[in-house]
Every structure is written in structure tokens, then in C-alpha cells.
Scaffold this active site. Structure first.
Site, mmCIF file in Angstrom:
data_model
loop_
_atom_site.group_PDB
_atom_site.id
_atom_site.type_symbol
_atom_site.label_atom_id
_atom_site.label_comp_id
_atom_site.label_asym_id
_atom_site.label_seq_id
_atom_site.Cartn_x
_atom_site.Cartn_y
_atom_site.Cartn_z
ATOM 1 N N ARG A 10 0.855 -1.189 0.000
ATOM 2 C CA ARG A 10 0.000 0.000 0.000
ATOM 3 C C ARG A 10 0.888 1.235 0.000
ATOM 4 O O ARG A 10 1.981 1.225 0.586
ATOM 5 C CB ARG A 10 -0.931 -0.009 1.202
ATOM 6 C CG ARG A 10 -1.943 -1.144 1.181
ATOM 7 C CD ARG A 10 -2.857 -1.119 2.396
ATOM 8 N NE ARG A 10 -3.856 -2.182 2.325
ATOM 9 C CZ ARG A 10 -3.667 -3.424 2.795
ATOM 10 N NH1 ARG A 10 -2.516 -3.740 3.377
ATOM 11 N NH2 ARG A 10 -4.620 -4.336 2.680
ATOM 12 N N LYS B 141 -2.859 -1.991 7.462
ATOM 13 C CA LYS B 141 -4.291 -1.693 7.496
ATOM 14 C C LYS B 141 -5.050 -2.728 8.323
ATOM 15 O O LYS B 141 -5.975 -2.384 9.073
ATOM 16 C CB LYS B 141 -4.834 -1.662 6.070
ATOM 17 C CG LYS B 141 -6.322 -1.347 5.970
ATOM 18 C CD LYS B 141 -6.767 -1.281 4.525
ATOM 19 C CE LYS B 141 -8.250 -0.951 4.414
ATOM 20 N NZ LYS B 141 -8.689 -0.879 3.000
ATOM 21 N N HIS C 160 -1.651 3.578 -5.691
ATOM 22 C CA HIS C 160 -2.331 2.368 -5.234
ATOM 23 C C HIS C 160 -2.540 1.393 -6.385
ATOM 24 O O HIS C 160 -2.748 0.190 -6.166
ATOM 25 C CB HIS C 160 -3.683 2.746 -4.618
ATOM 26 C CG HIS C 160 -4.153 1.789 -3.568
ATOM 27 N ND1 HIS C 160 -4.659 0.544 -3.869
ATOM 28 C CD2 HIS C 160 -4.176 1.882 -2.219
ATOM 29 C CE1 HIS C 160 -4.995 -0.082 -2.748
ATOM 30 N NE2 HIS C 160 -4.713 0.701 -1.733
ATOM 31 N N ARG D 250 -0.803 -2.164 -6.925
ATOM 32 C CA ARG D 250 -1.365 -3.369 -6.311
ATOM 33 C C ARG D 250 -2.372 -4.032 -7.242
ATOM 34 O O ARG D 250 -2.364 -5.259 -7.428
ATOM 35 C CB ARG D 250 -2.024 -3.010 -4.976
ATOM 36 C CG ARG D 250 -1.038 -2.631 -3.908
ATOM 37 C CD ARG D 250 -1.713 -2.020 -2.691
ATOM 38 N NE ARG D 250 -2.709 -2.869 -2.064
ATOM 39 C CZ ARG D 250 -2.456 -3.883 -1.248
ATOM 40 N NH1 ARG D 250 -1.183 -4.208 -0.990
ATOM 41 N NH2 ARG D 250 -3.421 -4.585 -0.695
ATOM 42 N N HIS E 6 -4.484 -8.880 2.125
ATOM 43 C CA HIS E 6 -5.926 -8.667 2.229
ATOM 44 C C HIS E 6 -6.471 -9.477 3.393
ATOM 45 O O HIS E 6 -5.939 -10.533 3.739
ATOM 46 C CB HIS E 6 -6.631 -9.092 0.938
ATOM 47 C CG HIS E 6 -6.488 -8.093 -0.155
ATOM 48 N ND1 HIS E 6 -6.710 -8.388 -1.482
ATOM 49 C CD2 HIS E 6 -6.128 -6.782 -0.133
ATOM 50 C CE1 HIS E 6 -6.511 -7.311 -2.231
ATOM 51 N NE2 HIS E 6 -6.150 -6.329 -1.432
ATOM 52 N N TYR F 88 -4.600 -20.533 8.535
ATOM 53 C CA TYR F 88 -3.868 -21.436 7.651
ATOM 54 C C TYR F 88 -3.025 -20.643 6.663
ATOM 55 O O TYR F 88 -1.846 -20.934 6.451
ATOM 56 C CB TYR F 88 -4.857 -22.329 6.898
ATOM 57 C CG TYR F 88 -4.192 -23.266 5.904
ATOM 58 C CD1 TYR F 88 -3.593 -24.446 6.325
ATOM 59 C CD2 TYR F 88 -4.151 -22.949 4.546
ATOM 60 C CE1 TYR F 88 -2.982 -25.308 5.423
ATOM 61 C CE2 TYR F 88 -3.545 -23.798 3.632
ATOM 62 C CZ TYR F 88 -2.965 -24.979 4.080
ATOM 63 O OH TYR F 88 -2.350 -25.812 3.181
#
Length: 405
Positions: free
Chosen positions: A242, A269, A332, A335, A358, A368
Site C-alpha cells: 500500500r 491496514k 495504489h 497493487r 488482504h 492457515y
């Protein structure tokens, strides 16, 4: 006999306090120092209770009787006048001492450890620009839904619909904080559901076409601005972090021997520490930059103040100078560019999402994913850097195509 003003004025102090009764429980208590206090004696729930009505002559005989009559009416309705008075006093204190800005400042202080610094700063700035000028001096208990809506509509009328929604959410958080701490009784923002126009989501502008990505990379290499800015521009497509994470990157977070950038949780974030495997191309940029900024804190310090990171608008401003407008490419957008191309090239979506940091809604799956994929992520990041090199020179893009697993 009922009291008279003359009898009160003629009453002399004595060695001990004494009373002049007026009837129905009302009396004047005269103290040895000459002070005269109005009292009312009554019974509630089987207990004798006294209520003070003020000092004579500030409170006249007529006013004392009026207050007694009001209290008797409350008692007749099953309300304890003393409890009623305490509630009224509490409400007056709230109105006088707990203004919106005062409570909002307390809430901001309480959130400092919970929010990322950039998020906290944005929240404070939004309140200062759009809420405090109109709501700041207002008592929390007096702000109602129409008053709050007027403030939000003022923002919405300027076309800043997303800002209006964001402010409404912040105001709701502040009121809930105030309610929990006894500084308000209700949240007026809760009554404004549906009062604002819905937000129309808009993706960050990004270049994803392979040929145009090659043009972008060549433009980044040719950019002749401030050297740390040049390095940030070249590093951005390789790490696809980011923009806030990249511009505030610190040398202490990098292990060049291990080839890793470890971003602490308080900068992320999602408030979780994140690892970015570094390709050989990214390592080369860092080693090129280190002699210039490596003795300081930040990889990309501000031009005017080395103790602060570069401005959050630096990358976008550089892209504009290169001819990429805001509808074509943003900081941005690196990404989105990586996500789009890596998915189209067949990489495991879970690996891509984990590298993008994310949030995973499924908690079991998230645990996991955090424990897995590091080897695949390291391989993907190196293959991605090699792929960008091929686009830069216009080569074959099939080199990193992978089968989905």
C-alpha cells in the site's frame, strides 16, 4: 403559622442552628453565622429525607414555596425529588462540560494505539475540517439527528459523499464512547440510516495491459526527479505494498541478507505484521539507495524534513509529471496491476491475496494462510520481477505462467 419576610429578617442567630417552619415540611434553618438555608423535609419509600432549596435572600420565600410545591407534585407522581434533582444536575453538567469537540478529542486519544497512524491522522483531520467548526462547541446531549444531518449534507453537497459517510461513522463512534462513559445518553447518527446518498465504489486507476505496463516501467526508469522518489517509483511495482506502507518504510524493517521486508502490525491496514519477500531486482534498488538514506530512519525521507517520510502525494505527483493522469494510474494502482496480471498468469489466488495482505473473512482459513505460502510467495515475487523485466524490454510474457492449484 406560615412564615413572613419580616419574621425571617428579624430572626437573630443563636449559639446553635434553629428552624423557622413555614408548613408542609418547608422550613428555614438559621445558622450561628447568620446564614439562612431553605430546607424541605419529606418521606419517600419509608425514609425521612431533606432537600435543600437554596439560601435566603437569594431564594425568596415565594420561590422556596414554589420549589416545595414542584417537589410535592413529583412525590405525588411517585418520583423521589432528590433523585430527580440529581438527574437534572447531571444533565446540566453534561451540557456545560462535555462538548462534542472535548469528547471527540478524548475518543481520538483512546484510539491512538488501536488505529494505524495514518488512519488516526485522517480521522482527526476529518473532524477538524468538517465537524468541529459546527458541532465542536455544542453539548453532546443537545446534538440531535437533524443538526448532525445538516453537517453531513453540507459535505455531501460538495460532492464528497464518501467523506460524509466516513464522518457519520466517526461521529457514531464518538457518541458510543460518550454513552459508555456517561457523557451522553444516545447516538443521533443511528437515526440517519439511509439519509445520505449511497457511496458509488470506484476502483483505484491502474494499468494492467501488458504492453502499457511496459510503457509505464520505462517511464519510471526514465524519471529524473528526486533520487529517493525515483527509487520509490521503481520499487512500488516490485513489492506492491500500500502507498502508505511504502512511503513510511524504515531501514530497520529490512533484512537485506534474508531478502525480506518485515512490516510491523501497527503500520498495516489489517493490524497484522506482514512479510514482503524481496526479489533480486528490489534488493538492487535498496542497495543503490542505502548510501544516500541508510543512515536515517526512512528509506524515502521528506525533501524538507528528513525526520519525516515523504508526502503521501509524492508518488501520484510524480506519475502526473510523467503524463499518467489520475484516471490512468495511481500509487495504489501498482497493487491492482500485480493482482490482475498474476491472476491472469495463473498464480494461486490464495498466494496472491496473502501477499497483498488482504483480510481473510474465514478465521480458520486466515490462520492457515498466515502459516503457509511463504515459499510460493518468495518464488512468485521473484518471478513477478523477472516478468516485469520482460515487459520493460518487450519480451515474451509467458515465462511465469503458472498452473492454478
Amino acid at each position: 403559622m406560615p412564615l413572613t419576610v419580616t419574621a425571617i429578617r428579624n430572626a437573630k442567630p443563636r449559639a446553635k442552628p434553629y428552624k423557622l417552619t413555614d408548613g408542609a415540611g418547608l422550613y428555614l434553618e438559621i445558622m450561628p453565622n447568620g446564614s439562612r438555608y431553605w430546607r424541605w423535609r419529606y418521606r419517600y419509600a419509608g425514609k425521612d429525607t431533606r432537600l435543600a432549596f437554596g439560601v435566603f435572600p437569594e431564594v425568596t420565600l415565594a420561590e422556596a414555596r414554589e420549589r416545595k410545591d414542584d417537589a410535592r407534585r413529583a412525590l405525588r407522581d411517585g418520583i423521589d425529588p432528590a433523585t430527580q434533582r440529581r438527574a437534572a444536575r447531571h444533565k446540566r453538567l453534561l451540557s456545560a462540560e462535555t462538548t462534542f469537540e472535548g469528547v471527540a478529542r478524548q475518543w481520538l486519544a483512546s484510539q491512538k494505539r488501536k488505529m494505524a497512524p495514518i488512519t488516526h491522522k485522517k480521522a482527526e483531520r476529518t473532524l477538524e475540517l468538517f465537524a468541529f467548526p459546527w458541532l465542536g462547541p455544542r453539548p453532546m446531549t443537545e446534538i440531535d439527528p437533524p443538526e448532525l444531518l445538516a453537517v453531513l449534507k453540507r459535505i455531501e453537497s460538495r460532492g464528497a459523499n464518501e467523506t460524509a459517510h466516513r464522518l457519520k461513522a466517526r461521529v457514531g463512534q464518538i457518541f458510543r464512547y460518550a454513552i459508555a462513559h456517561g457523557m451522553a445518553t444516545r447516538d443521533p447518527s443511528a437515526d440517519l440510516r439511509g439519509a445520505l446518498a449511497p457511496i458509488v465504489s470506484k476502483s483505484h486507476a491502474a494499468i494492467t495491459d501488458p504492453a502499457k505496463v511496459g510503457d509505464l516501467l520505462r517511464a519510471l526508469d526514465a524519471y529524473a526527479g528526486h533520487f529517493p522518489t525515483c527509487c520509490a517509483l521503481r520499487l512500488a511495482p516490485l513489492v506492491f505494498a500500500r502507498p502508505g506502507e511504502l512511503r513510511r518504510a524504515e531501514w530497520s524493517e529490512f533484512d537485506l541478507d534474508a531478502g525480506e521486508w518485515r512490516i510491523p502490525a501497527d503500520k498495516m491496514k489489517m493490524r497484522e505484521a506482514h512479510v514482503v519477500p524481496l526479489s533480486t531486482q528490489a534488493m538492487a534498488i535498496l542497495r543503490d539507495l542505502h548510501p544516500l538514506t541508510g543512515r536515517g530512519r526512512y528509506l524515502f525521507p521528506g525533501i524538507r524534513t528528513a525526520g519525516e517520510p515523504m508526502s503521501n502525494n509524492t508518488i501520484n505527483a510524480a506519475l502526473r509529471r510523467m503524463g499518467f493522469d489520475r484516471d490512468t494510474m495511481t500509487g495504489h494502482g501498482f497493487r491492482a496491476m500485480a493482482s490482475t496480471r498474476l491472476n491472469e498468469l495463473g498464480w494461486n489466488p490464495d498466494v496472491i491475496e496473502r501477499q497483498l495482505a488482504h483480510a481473510e473473512r474465514n478465521k480458520v482459513r486466515a490462520a492457515y494462510n498466515r502459516a503457509q505460502y511463504m515459499a510460493e510467495r518468495r518464488s512468485m515475487m521473484q518471478a513477478w520481477a523477472d516478468y516485469l523485466d520482460s515487459l520493460r524490454v518487450g519480451g515474451n510474457v509467458a515465462a511465469i505462467r503458472r498452473k492454478r492449484v
